[in-house]
Design an enzyme around this catalytic site. Structure first.
Site, PDB file in Angstrom:
ATOM      1  N   LEU A   1       0.842  -1.183   0.000  1.00 15.40           N
ATOM      2  CA  LEU A   1       0.000   0.000   0.000  1.00 15.40           C
ATOM      3  C   LEU A   1       0.883   1.240   0.000  1.00 15.40           C
ATOM      4  CD1 LEU A   1      -2.700  -0.938   2.701  1.00 15.40           C
ATOM      5  CD2 LEU A   1      -2.951  -1.034   0.211  1.00 15.40           C
ATOM      6  N   ASP A   2       0.366   2.325  -0.554  1.00 14.27           N
ATOM      7  CA  ASP A   2       1.104   3.581  -0.518  1.00 14.27           C
ATOM      8  C   ASP A   2       1.339   4.018   0.925  1.00 14.27           C
ATOM      9  OD1 ASP A   2       1.029   3.660  -3.277  1.00 14.27           O
ATOM     10  OD2 ASP A   2      -0.784   4.889  -3.340  1.00 14.27           O
ATOM     11  N   ARG A   3       2.325   4.828   1.113  1.00 17.52           N
ATOM     12  CA  ARG A   3       2.710   5.292   2.450  1.00 17.52           C
ATOM     13  C   ARG A   3       1.526   5.840   3.241  1.00 17.52           C
ATOM     14  NH1 ARG A   3       5.718  10.113   1.182  1.00 17.52           N
ATOM     15  NH2 ARG A   3       3.610  10.995   1.101  1.00 17.52           N
TER      16      ARG A   3
ATOM     17  N   THR B   1      -1.732   5.428   2.577  1.00 19.57           N
ATOM     18  CA  THR B   1      -2.939   4.607   2.514  1.00 19.57           C
ATOM     19  C   THR B   1      -2.967   3.646   3.689  1.00 19.57           C
ATOM     20  OG1 THR B   1      -2.947   4.709   0.086  1.00 19.57           O
ATOM     21  CG2 THR B   1      -4.263   2.985   1.116  1.00 19.57           C
TER      22      THR B   1
ATOM     23  N   ARG C   1      -6.044   6.629  -7.131  1.00 19.73           N
ATOM     24  CA  ARG C   1      -5.731   8.047  -7.023  1.00 19.73           C
ATOM     25  C   ARG C   1      -5.765   8.722  -8.389  1.00 19.73           C
ATOM     26  NH1 ARG C   1      -0.177   7.776  -3.786  1.00 19.73           N
ATOM     27  NH2 ARG C   1      -0.354  10.064  -3.960  1.00 19.73           N
TER      28      ARG C   1
END
Length: 340
Positions: free
Chosen positions: A128-130, A132, A274
């Site tokens: 997951l993104d930082r 998220t 996103r």
């Protein structure tokens, strides 16, 4: 169901100067993208041109500040909440503002094996993104890791996400958007036309396809929070991205509406949700890279409001179908609590 007007098939948040509505809406301050002249610079013809705007210039400083904060948090991170665990894998709930690898380094050795002499062999099956939050899978052996990574790659893992977006409310309740995805010559992830899928990009990569289904749950406190469901693609309006989106205009205060959406990604491209939210005209709150507001209701956002809500897959060892749900983050609870 309301049909999507042709004029809304090609949507894009403003990529130029700040909107004049900012003076009317002091609670929201949006980072603006580079000038229109820069974002629409003609390509050499060798590579396809992206159809979404580049990163706003001001996002560089914001991202650097967030990265430094996340690095400090990750170094001190103790452990994530465990949603499920057996001898082969664990499903954990990643908080926002922490890097994925911190989940591995903080995972308790006692959870791996009762024998302390056995060396841990942990792997992240997904990332997951930082900023998220939500569900991630940690596997405990190479065999399980290989099977689960393949399941994610083959899109056999069903996922849902919640996002709080700021922008112009859509006229649809459900929609599917299909587009190309890849890195531009500046290394930024961008949306490309579907007709460009398969074409070469700088650095040797190619444009790949990506598709996401969206469901609107609420707008400005009006709506109803519903559990995830299985979409029937026959009754969903569909957008096939072929060119740059037209500037989206809304009347009055609705241009900065708070929109709670659920996303059902059909592919697993980097920053997919996103990017698609940006293209549809309602970037995620706090997502400065993709046109989101950096300030909302007088408070600066410390990250973007995106949450990995659920995961469903077949257990790689038992063969049983399993589904997991993550507890809602505070921003989602606040949004849902105000719904009428």
């Amino acid at each position: 169901m309301t049909k999507l007007p042709l004029s809304l098939l090609l949507l894009q948040p403003p990529a130029g100067a700040a909107s004049p509505l900012r003076s009317l809406l002091p609670p929201a301050r949006r980072l603006t993208a580079m000038s229109a002249a820069t974002s629409t610079a003609p390509s050499s013809g060798e590579y396809p041109s992206p159809v979404s705007p580049p990163y706003p210039a001001a996002s560089k400083d914001v991202e650097l500040r967030r990265a430094m904060t996340a690095s400090a948090r990750s170094a001190a991170f103790a452990s994530a909440d465990v949603v499920f665990e057996d001898e082969w894998l664990a499903v954990v709930d990643k908080p926002a503002g922490v890097y994925c690898d911190a989940l591995l380094t903080s995972f308790p050795c006692s959870a791996i094996s009762e024998d302390p002499a056995i060396k841990p062999n942990l792997h992240l099956a997904n990332r997951l993104d930082r900023d998220t939050s939500g569900l991630m899978v940690i596997t405990k052996c190479n065999k399980v890791a290989g099977k689960l990574v393949k399941a994610f790659t083959d899109h056999k893992v069903k996922k849902t996400y919640l996002a709080l977006c700021i922008g112009c409310p859509p006229t649809w309740e459900k929609i599917k958007i299909c587009s190309g995805h890849g890195r531009s010559k500046h290394g930024a992830w961008r949306v490309y036309a579907m007709s460009d899928v398969g074409r070469s990009l700088p650095g040797g990569s190619v444009v790949r396809d990506m598709s996401t289904q969206f469901q609107v749950l609420g707008v400005n406190g009006k709506g109803q929070f519903r559990e995830p469901n299985n979409f029937c693609t026959d009754d969903i309006e569909s957008i096939t991205v072929q060119e740059k989106a037209a500037d989206q205009t809304c009347s009055g205060d609705v241009n900065n509406s708070a929109i709670l959406v659920r996303a059902y990604p059909q592919s697993g491209r980097t920053h997919q949700i996103r990017l698609h939210c940006q293209y549809l005209g309602f970037p995620i709150r706090g997502d400065v890279k993709y046109g989101g507001v950096i300030e909302w209701n007088g408070v600066e956002c410390d990250g973007h409001a995106l949450h990995a809500e659920s995961l469903s897959f077949v257990h790689p060892i038992t063969g049983l179908p399993i589904t997991f749900r993550s507890p809602l983050p505070s921003w989602a609870k606040d949004c849902i609590s105000t719904m009428e």
